[in-house]
Scaffold this motif. Structure first.
Motif, short mmCIF file in Angstrom:
data_model
loop_
_atom_site.label_atom_id
_atom_site.label_comp_id
_atom_site.label_asym_id
_atom_site.label_seq_id
_atom_site.Cartn_x
_atom_site.Cartn_y
_atom_site.Cartn_z
N LEU A 6 0.85 -1.19 0.00
CA LEU A 6 0.00 0.00 0.00
C LEU A 6 0.88 1.24 0.00
CD1 LEU A 6 -2.95 1.18 0.33
CD2 LEU A 6 -2.32 1.48 2.74
N LYS A 27 -11.24 -1.58 3.79
CA LYS A 27 -10.72 -2.31 2.63
C LYS A 27 -9.52 -3.18 3.02
CE LYS A 27 -13.53 -0.58 -0.48
NZ LYS A 27 -14.52 -1.43 -1.19
N LEU A 28 -8.63 -2.62 3.83
CA LEU A 28 -7.44 -3.36 4.24
C LEU A 28 -7.80 -4.51 5.17
CD1 LEU A 28 -4.99 -0.37 4.86
CD2 LEU A 28 -5.17 -1.83 2.83
N TYR A 55 -8.81 -7.59 3.32
CA TYR A 55 -7.67 -8.35 2.79
C TYR A 55 -7.16 -9.37 3.82
CZ TYR A 55 -2.77 -9.18 1.48
OH TYR A 55 -1.55 -9.75 1.21
N ILE A 79 1.83 -7.09 9.09
CA ILE A 79 1.79 -5.71 8.60
C ILE A 79 3.16 -5.10 8.83
CG2 ILE A 79 0.75 -3.43 8.84
CD1 ILE A 79 -1.77 -4.83 9.94
N LEU A 85 0.79 -7.25 4.43
CA LEU A 85 0.48 -5.89 4.01
C LEU A 85 1.69 -5.03 4.34
CD1 LEU A 85 -1.35 -3.50 3.13
CD2 LEU A 85 -2.16 -3.41 5.51
N ILE A 112 2.99 -1.24 4.31
CA ILE A 112 2.56 0.16 4.19
C ILE A 112 3.81 1.03 4.09
CG2 ILE A 112 1.29 2.03 5.32
CD1 ILE A 112 -0.33 -0.17 6.79
N ALA A 164 -3.06 -3.58 -5.77
CA ALA A 164 -3.61 -2.61 -4.82
C ALA A 164 -4.93 -2.02 -5.31
CB ALA A 164 -2.60 -1.50 -4.55
N LEU A 189 -8.41 -2.08 -3.16
CA LEU A 189 -9.03 -0.82 -2.71
C LEU A 189 -10.33 -0.51 -3.45
CD1 LEU A 189 -5.86 1.45 -2.44
CD2 LEU A 189 -7.01 0.18 -0.61
#
Length: 339
Positions: free
Chosen positions: A31, A54-55, A58, A63, A308, A310, A334, A338
């Protein structure tokens, strides 16, 4: 010197090695994010709720975030002549509360998580939060803090008043590591996030740092017309009460291509007697390579993990490209995640 014949430069094709692999493949969603400390005044973290939904859908089990690990901070602290005295935030308050320096705290965190119960008590969460702060991992400490009932968010179990103050203040800090990663991790019942940033490779050593910075800025200015246009639109999207449209926009492949051109292609094409723009590109690549390796380490023992990552949006093309070369790893689109 004559160039080697093309045949002598043939590369081994590694892309098909995992075609018939046994076991599950790992999924990685990168992301791209804006840095939330640049959000306009009055920013309300609830504007991220749509993105978090949204995340959460998934369902990542891991993370990663763009900040330095305690291990890297400890390395830098042991080499102040190379990295400076303020490479990472100090941990003296957490050390005073726990009696642990960063290496000891890192070991204690690892041991604690190996025996972590399915239903942790508030005392266990407070203790782990203190250990995480001592290991220089504020975001993961905040994950524990968020999973405490409000009535249990108080001092105790090595978490003293000074550390409680740190965690209370974290709630109001505009930082994607806290407002996106930590909130999402707590929502999903994860116990931590994973810091994967690395600045050991882009700690540039040049005789004239001012001239170095000037040359990079000049290169970016020359190649950034399209990027400036996109930045204007990003600023408009930042004003919205729902930031999901912003995140859809900054994760579009075309925008990422424009940013890569503006940052790296422009630097590579810039003329400099000292080669400063090209030196910057080398540091940028080293940083991204080491970050990608750090991400891979987070799921080394977890084949089939859903990850994920970020990270600032300008890193995303490098992350997607290099993580996608790893064996048994698939990159999650992505835009689809999203949608």
């Amino acid at each position: 010197m004559a160039a080697w014949p093309l045949a002598a430069q043939a590369q081994v094709d590694l892309t098909t090695l995992d075609r018939d692999m046994s076991g599950p493949r790992s999924q990685v969603l990168v992301l791209g994010t804006v840095h939330l400390n640049a959000m306009p005044a009055g920013f309300n973290p609830t504007a991220l709720d749509g993105l978090l939904d949204k995340l959460a859908a998934y369902k990542p089990g891991i993370i990663t975030i763009e900040t330095e690990s305690g291990e890297e901070c400890d390395l830098a602290a042991r080499h102040p002549a190379k990295y400076g005295a303020n490479y990472c935030a100090p941990t003296e308050a957490a050390r005073a509360a726990t009696g642990l320096d960063v290496p000891a705290a890192l070991a204690a965190v690892d041991q604690t998580l190996k025996t972590w119960p399915a239903q942790a008590t508030p005392a266990q969460r407070r203790r782990l939060a203190a250990l995480l702060l001592a290991s220089n991992d504020v975001a993961s400490a905040y994950v524990q803090w968020l999973q405490l009932p409000e009535s249990e968010r108080h001092a105790g179990d090595s978490l003293d008043a000074a550390l409680v103050s740190v965690l209370d203040k974290t709630a109001s800090r505009n930082n994607e590591n806290y407002q996106i990663a930590a909130r999402l991790a707590a929502r999903l019942g994860l116990q931590r996030v994973y810091p994967v940033d690395n600045h050991t490779g882009d700690h540039i050593d040049v005789p004239d740092i001012k001239a170095f910075v000037t040359s990079i800025e000049r290169a970016w200015a020359a190649g950034g017309a399209a990027q400036k246009e996109r930045a204007t639109h990003e600023q408009a999207l930042m004003q919205g009460g729902d930031l999901l449209p912003l995140y859809r926009y900054i994760n579009q492949p075309e925008g990422l291509r424009i940013a890569a051109d503006a940052n790296v292609r422009a630097a590579l094409q810039a003329k400099s007697a000292e080669g400063y723009p090209q030196i910057w590109v080398a540091g940028w690549e080293i940083r991204n390579l080491r970050m990608v390796a750090n991400i891979r380490e987070t799921f080394r023992e977890r084949p089939g993990a859903r990850v994920l990552s970020i990270v600032g949006a300008t890193h995303k093309p490098w992350f997607d490209g290099w993580l996608g070369q790893l064996q048994g790893v698939d990159i999650v689109d992505a835009a689809t995640a999203l949608k």
